[in-house]
Design a protein around this motif. Structure first.
Motif, PDB file in Angstrom:
ATOM      1  N   MET A 138      -2.761 -10.042   2.918  1.00 28.14           N
ATOM      2  CA  MET A 138      -3.164  -8.868   2.359  1.00 28.14           C
ATOM      3  C   MET A 138      -1.692  -8.291   1.880  1.00 28.14           C
ATOM      4  N   TYR A 139      -1.509  -7.608   0.784  1.00 29.03           N
ATOM      5  CA  TYR A 139      -0.263  -7.072   0.094  1.00 29.03           C
ATOM      6  C   TYR A 139      -0.402  -5.586   0.289  1.00 29.03           C
ATOM      7  N   SER A 140       0.689  -4.812   0.827  1.00 29.27           N
ATOM      8  CA  SER A 140       0.496  -3.314   0.447  1.00 29.27           C
ATOM      9  C   SER A 140       1.790  -2.791   0.042  1.00 29.27           C
ATOM     10  N   VAL A 141       1.817  -1.605  -0.459  1.00 30.01           N
ATOM     11  CA  VAL A 141       2.876  -0.458  -0.851  1.00 30.01           C
ATOM     12  C   VAL A 141       2.905   0.596  -0.095  1.00 30.01           C
ATOM     13  N   THR A 142       3.921   1.271   0.407  1.00 27.04           N
ATOM     14  CA  THR A 142       3.801   2.476   1.050  1.00 27.04           C
ATOM     15  C   THR A 142       4.771   3.370   0.137  1.00 27.04           C
TER      16      THR A 142
ATOM     17  N   LEU B 276      -1.835  -9.750  -5.983  1.00 30.30           N
ATOM     18  CA  LEU B 276      -1.062  -8.856  -6.975  1.00 30.30           C
ATOM     19  C   LEU B 276      -1.738  -8.855  -8.293  1.00 30.30           C
TER      20      LEU B 276
ATOM     21  N   ARG C 297      -4.143   3.594   3.923  1.00 35.24           N
ATOM     22  CA  ARG C 297      -3.930   4.330   5.250  1.00 35.24           C
ATOM     23  C   ARG C 297      -2.928   5.388   5.096  1.00 35.24           C
TER      24      ARG C 297
ATOM     25  N   GLY D 144       3.157  -8.660 -10.912  1.00 33.58           N
ATOM     26  CA  GLY D 144       3.598  -8.913  -9.526  1.00 33.58           C
ATOM     27  C   GLY D 144       3.797  -7.623  -8.436  1.00 33.58           C
ATOM     28  N   ILE D 145       2.528  -6.611  -8.938  1.00 31.70           N
ATOM     29  CA  ILE D 145       2.629  -5.422  -7.963  1.00 31.70           C
ATOM     30  C   ILE D 145       1.465  -5.089  -7.509  1.00 31.70           C
ATOM     31  N   VAL D 146       1.107  -4.318  -6.409  1.00 30.79           N
ATOM     32  CA  VAL D 146       0.067  -3.713  -5.950  1.00 30.79           C
ATOM     33  C   VAL D 146      -0.482  -2.625  -6.954  1.00 30.79           C
TER      34      VAL D 146
ATOM     35  N   GLU E 188      -0.111   4.292   2.306  1.00 32.91           N
ATOM     36  CA  GLU E 188      -0.335   2.542   2.065  1.00 32.91           C
ATOM     37  C   GLU E 188      -1.449   2.136   1.432  1.00 32.91           C
TER      38      GLU E 188
END
Lengths: 139, 139, 139, 139, 139, 139
Positions: free
Chosen positions: E1-5, E43, E115, E47-49, E37
């Motif tokens: 799993m990918y994430s960005v915060t 992706l 989150r 290449g990004i969330v 998050e």
């Protein structure tokens, strides 16, 4: 002495000239988290050192000239190593010019001292601190 | 004034003598996250305060004499309470000696001031700051 | 579930392709503070998840292939946007390969899950988390 | 110069008078994470700047007069904008009074300088620093 | 799993009803440093969330409805204790609605989990995490 | 899922048995900054996960049995390596017992999951996370 500190950041590429820099002679980059501390001996009538919103906007403007750039190709920095120390001075001069132009409001004329810190990682930072006086941004 | 700050850490055991220390009179320990700030009025020809790699290596060396030890049994600290304040001074003296020996390179001779901060938890730290002059590490 | 997290960093240059990136399409750079969290359901006989010194050395090795480089010119990354998310995956795969090779010691074979987080500034980070299984680092 | 820094926090409501404050003229609030740095040139016989437990208790007492309150209704602050800068001074004066009363122990009489910093967010803080002398808490 | 915060903050006043809150039943306030998050299993083509600039703008918008306000007088929150936990849910619902409206771009439809963490001081925080599905912001 | 996290710390001495620990086989020490995250699917009638003041007091109690001690001489830990991982579990078990005893209030019975993290330095931490069920503190 009172002070207010504001934080922003920039993300740049650069390379250094000189054997002392080892692998940092290669083109690489950095996130600089930038703290600007503005100091004056007394508060104004509103109870503040400076309009913090204006200080943050001035910092954003100063950083925008460098942000998302390869500093090796920025004309105003030509021929210099853009180390954290040098960039702390560049940001200092940019903020001092903004104060001199009145961008932080008339009350900012009472600012006597400024400290600029660039955090380049969780284990290293560099600072430049000096008195603030209206002057051309020469070095 | 320009400065550069580098960070490392050490993990030690110790106990204190004196009622003021309460339960810390018992043998306990601490992680000290150590910041060393090196200051000089002008940059060298490379645009730096000091070779940061050498500064980090010097700090690692200074801390290695204390790291993973019970300070109650380190001969050079015998008879002293190794409080955060005292240890800030010990690290300061160790770094000053390293500068005097040339371990940080010849340019480090221009360093005029040093500040050492030991963070002992998220709510407490201690510092020692002084001018840097070549001198034996006696106190 | 137990876990251990170790931290290191790298400083790189890169540029992105795609209108969504705005000014980050220009050559710029970043400091990535990298956290690697290693998870397993039970501890080994020594009471640890993994030899933390080996984990730190493995992370240093993985980052050294990217550190102080322009990622636009790293052959193994050709044709990809080296976003924080993508790099979190690259570090994950590098650490997984190190575990598979035995670089973290035989006990590391019990690691079931890994999470890699790249902090790109004080206000943004990216993570990749997955199960750890011995496999070639292809994607 | 030696120093010790202790940290605590308070959570308050307030509003500001003056156009410079924009939306902060409305009733709003803040968490202030408060750092108090106490400085003296030499350590006492125990090797400390001050009894850190007493310093923390004194800070807790000073903050308790403001904590969980609407500062617009605190009589001692009537007619003032309770900006971060002003509150840094209020905490400074409270700590100075505690030192003068002997709340931090007799050794605290050797404290010469104090710096109080209020962190209002992850991007802004304010400080007040001055010499410490026994004096009434007038301003 | 990918994430960005992504991180932002708000400064609010409020009071709580219920004996469990002790002195926090009085009108007081808080700075909430807010981390959001966003998670997805793969992706997008860039290449990004998610477009991080849009995510930050959406968060700014969600917080602007609460920022610099007395939450006791915000109609949409009437009759509820605006604890950190409850506000984490309010921000979650606001961000989920922004995703559903397409404010974070079409790629954000692939976000599966979110989150939200509100840091109320250096020693306490609250979170709400859930799957993200298009739904009315009822609670 | 909702959660609340509280932070405290302890300062201990200890030594490890086993070649994998290298110099940490010597008597040394650590500051552990401890985060305890308590999770439940729904909030109680007051809008909270748990009475945060009671959670902080329970954590203080659990840590007080270890704080300012040489863990090599604590009977309940005899024969075990008190690594960060093991201590995360010890704190987990202590908090679980406090919940089972009702120390965090009757509402805490709804807590389903707990995560304990011990930060041993700025570059390393360890965690233990598990479901919370009333059970003897055996391992």
């Amino acid at each position: 002495m009172y002070s207010v500190t504001v934080r922003d950041h920039m993300m740049i590429a650069h390379s250094f000239k000189g054997q002392v820099f080892g692998p940092a002679q290669r083109l690489h980059g950095a996130t600089f988290v930038v703290d600007v501390e503005l100091k004056r001996p007394d508060l104004d009538g509103d109870g503040i050192v400076v309009d913090i919103a204006r200080a943050m906007e001035a910092l954003r403007q100063v950083l925008s000239e460098l942000n998302f750039r390869n500093l090796d190709e920025v004309p105003s920095l030509a021929g210099r190593n853009t180390t954290s120390e040098v960039l702390a001075r560049v940001v200092f001069d940019g903020m001092a010019a903004a104060i001199a132009r009145g961008d932080l409001g008339p009350g900012a004329a009472a600012i006597e001292q400024m400290r600029v810190t660039l955090h380049e990682s969780h284990i290293a930072s560099a600072s430049f601190e000096d008195r603030v006086v209206a002057r051309p941004s020469s070095r």
